[in-house]
Design an enzyme around this catalytic site. Structure first.
Site: not given
Length: 188
Positions: A23, A28, A47-48, A59, A62, A72, A119, A132, A144, A171
């Site tokens: 199935r 976890e 959470d993003n 990307r 950062h 993260k 990252h 993440y 930032d 960026d």
């Protein structure tokens, strides 16, 4: 859960066990007590998730500086991506070095990128989704920060698909490591 460490202190690869049958599977993906025991005591606050439609989308790199520095715990929920963490802890024996891992829903790997690391990632398939969990402070535009994704002093070996045309305006103008202020310091 399988935990893998690297030569760069702090970054870890967490691979949840998949329990499956015809199935599908159950996994976890996060458990606070196990995370605290193996990685450390961090409080996740957000959470993003982001979708990148094109293969080769880059990307990053950062990070968030103090007082809202973030760690993260990164995973891929659709498609595939090459995920990167760069040590930007001034004075660290691994300052400017990087770790890269391919994350997919099938391999279930999650990269822990602690505070003090930049990252970034490159998508390997269309419609890739990265998700993440973030520790520390909430998003703060004043904290930032970023680092040039292609800094030759760091020398990240990006996948051939990496397309500089996909960079955001922000960026495409990030500083080189040599020009980066000491946002983080190494403490053994």
């Amino acid at each position: 859960m399988e935990i893998q460490t690297f030569d760069i202190a702090g970054v870890m690869l967490l691979t949840p066990r998949h329990i499956g049958d015809d199935r599908g599977y159950f996994a976890e993906t996060f458990r606070a007590d196990l995370f605290a025991k193996t990685v450390g005591h961090y409080r996740f606050v957000q959470d993003n998730e982001s979708l990148s439609a094109r293969t080769g989308t880059v990307r990053g790199l950062h990070f968030q500086s103090e007082p809202d520095a973030q760690g993260k715990l990164v995973r891929c929920t659709a498609g595939a991506l090459f995920d990167v963490a760069v040590d930007i802890r001034r004075g660290s024996p691994t300052y400017g070095q990087w770790i890269g891992e391919t994350l997919t829903p099938d391999n279930g790997k999650q990269l822990w990128v602690p505070p003090g690391f930049a990252h970034g990632f490159c998508t390997l398939e269309p419609n890739t989704v990265i998700a993440y969990k973030v520790t520390g402070g909430y998003y703060n535009a004043e904290c930032d920060k970023g680092l040039a994704w292609n800094d030759p002093a760091i020398g990240i070996t990006w996948p051939a698909a990496a397309d500089p045309e996909t960079l955001s305006p922000k960026d495409s103008k990030q500083p080189l490591l040599a020009d980066l202020p000491a946002y983080f310091s190494w403490s053994a």
